[in-house]
Motif scaffolding. Structure first.
Motif, PDB file in Angstrom:
ATOM      1  N   TYR A 118      -2.796   2.808  -3.118  1.00  0.00           N
ATOM      2  CA  TYR A 118      -4.213   3.063  -2.857  1.00  0.00           C
ATOM      3  C   TYR A 118      -4.936   3.504  -4.125  1.00  0.00           C
ATOM      4  O   TYR A 118      -5.958   2.931  -4.503  1.00  0.00           O
ATOM      5  CB  TYR A 118      -4.369   4.157  -1.788  1.00  0.00           C
ATOM      6  CG  TYR A 118      -4.237   3.678  -0.370  1.00  0.00           C
ATOM      7  CD1 TYR A 118      -5.347   3.298   0.376  1.00  0.00           C
ATOM      8  CD2 TYR A 118      -2.992   3.606   0.256  1.00  0.00           C
ATOM      9  CE1 TYR A 118      -5.243   2.867   1.681  1.00  0.00           C
ATOM     10  CE2 TYR A 118      -2.865   3.173   1.561  1.00  0.00           C
ATOM     11  CZ  TYR A 118      -3.990   2.802   2.275  1.00  0.00           C
ATOM     12  OH  TYR A 118      -3.876   2.362   3.566  1.00  0.00           O
ATOM     13  N   GLU A 144      -0.795   6.534   1.203  1.00  0.00           N
ATOM     14  CA  GLU A 144       0.342   5.738   0.730  1.00  0.00           C
ATOM     15  C   GLU A 144       1.613   6.079   1.505  1.00  0.00           C
ATOM     16  O   GLU A 144       2.373   5.185   1.895  1.00  0.00           O
ATOM     17  CB  GLU A 144       0.538   5.979  -0.767  1.00  0.00           C
ATOM     18  CG  GLU A 144      -0.542   5.342  -1.619  1.00  0.00           C
ATOM     19  CD  GLU A 144      -0.678   5.946  -3.009  1.00  0.00           C
ATOM     20  OE1 GLU A 144      -1.628   5.590  -3.715  1.00  0.00           O
ATOM     21  OE2 GLU A 144       0.187   6.765  -3.385  1.00  0.00           O
ATOM     22  N   LEU A 167       0.804  -1.212   0.000  1.00  0.00           N
ATOM     23  CA  LEU A 167       0.000   0.000   0.000  1.00  0.00           C
ATOM     24  C   LEU A 167       0.842   1.268   0.000  1.00  0.00           C
ATOM     25  O   LEU A 167       0.348   2.337  -0.370  1.00  0.00           O
ATOM     26  CB  LEU A 167      -0.946  -0.004   1.203  1.00  0.00           C
ATOM     27  CG  LEU A 167      -2.053  -1.053   1.152  1.00  0.00           C
ATOM     28  CD1 LEU A 167      -2.865  -1.039   2.429  1.00  0.00           C
ATOM     29  CD2 LEU A 167      -2.962  -0.822  -0.042  1.00  0.00           C
ATOM     30  N   TYR A 218      -9.109  -0.375  -2.730  1.00  0.00           N
ATOM     31  CA  TYR A 218      -8.617   0.466  -1.647  1.00  0.00           C
ATOM     32  C   TYR A 218      -8.601   1.965  -1.956  1.00  0.00           C
ATOM     33  O   TYR A 218      -8.317   2.776  -1.075  1.00  0.00           O
ATOM     34  CB  TYR A 218      -7.199   0.035  -1.260  1.00  0.00           C
ATOM     35  CG  TYR A 218      -7.092  -1.414  -0.848  1.00  0.00           C
ATOM     36  CD1 TYR A 218      -8.096  -2.026  -0.105  1.00  0.00           C
ATOM     37  CD2 TYR A 218      -5.982  -2.179  -1.199  1.00  0.00           C
ATOM     38  CE1 TYR A 218      -8.007  -3.348   0.270  1.00  0.00           C
ATOM     39  CE2 TYR A 218      -5.879  -3.510  -0.815  1.00  0.00           C
ATOM     40  CZ  TYR A 218      -6.896  -4.092  -0.086  1.00  0.00           C
ATOM     41  OH  TYR A 218      -6.796  -5.404   0.286  1.00  0.00           O
TER      42      TYR A 218
END
Length: 238
Positions: free
Chosen positions: A69, A111, A63, A75
């Motif tokens: 993301y 992130e 991530l 996400y």
């Protein structure tokens, strides 16, 4: 296979014994595990901790990548659902570019914050007890993640919020957000929903993080040696 089944059933069967104490129950599990080639309690706990460190570390790494993301449809952080019904109206007022920029910065902030999650996760894993580890072995395919979330989410929220704020500040989110908020408040729209995007980013960031930890845990459980290690394989292989 038979020996492992005996190990997995050891604790719940022991609970049925009227005179069994918790230390005796744990020792029984350890004895069965050792006889089955799964080592002692320390090895069991180490295997669980290794699996949890791997799954959480891989989730945070995934991530924290650019687009971790924003490029993931599962996400990606968008404006709150309460705002979505009037999003088209906001775009009609010429706020489309600002809305897109704010969403981009929200994802970039998440992130960047994910990079910092690893240390928080590792510290939490180190506090795991033997009882916790045995429960995870007997649990479902996201039992480790569920335990992890239960034990750490409150602390993570306290530690994660400053990280979110700092990173959002560094990438210029607040300047863009204040411009949007100032224009938004002046719009002739009744019953405008609250735009507390800071808490929204925090909530969505952590939700995605735990979902990805669960995904990584499931992958490790399916192929513990290939995706983990020999000791993880000894604990989870069936």
């Amino acid at each position: 296979m038979k020996a492992l089944k005996l190990f997995l059933l050891a604790v719940p069967l022991s609970l049925a014994a009227c005179n069994a104490s918790m230390p005796e129950i744990l020792q029984t599990s350890a004895d069965v595990a050792s006889a089955s080639g799964y080592g002692n309690q320390a090895q069991l706990v180490r295997g669980i901790k290794d699996a949890l460190e791997l799954s959480s570390g891989r989730a945070a790494t995934s991530l924290s990548q650019t687009g971790g993301y924003s490029n993931n449809p599962l996400y990606r952080i968008e404006l709150p659902q309460s705002v979505q019904p009037i999003a088209s109206t906001l775009r009609q007022f010429g706020l489309g570019g600002q809305l897109d920029k704010v969403e981009t910065l929200m994802n970039q902030g998440a992130e960047k914050a994910a990079v910092e999650a690893k240390d928080v996760f590792i510290s939490a894993v180190r506090n795991m007890t033997v009882t916790d580890a045995l429960g995870i072995i007997r649990g479902h395919d996201t039992a480790a993640t569920d335990y992890f979330r239960q034990q750490t989410e409150s602390t993570l929220r306290q530690r994660y919020l400053p990280i979110i704020q700092q990173n959002l500040r560094q990438i210029g989110f607040y300047n863009q957000y204040q411009q949007l908020l100032g224009t938004y408040k002046q719009l002739p729209i009744a019953n405008k929903p609250d735009l507390d995007l800071e808490q929204h980013v925090l909530n969505q960031s952590l939700t995605a993080l735990f979902k990805e930890v669960a995904t990584q845990e499931q992958l490790i459980r399916k192929d513990p040696v290939e995706r983990g290690s020999a000791i993880i394989g000894a604990v989870f292989s069936k």
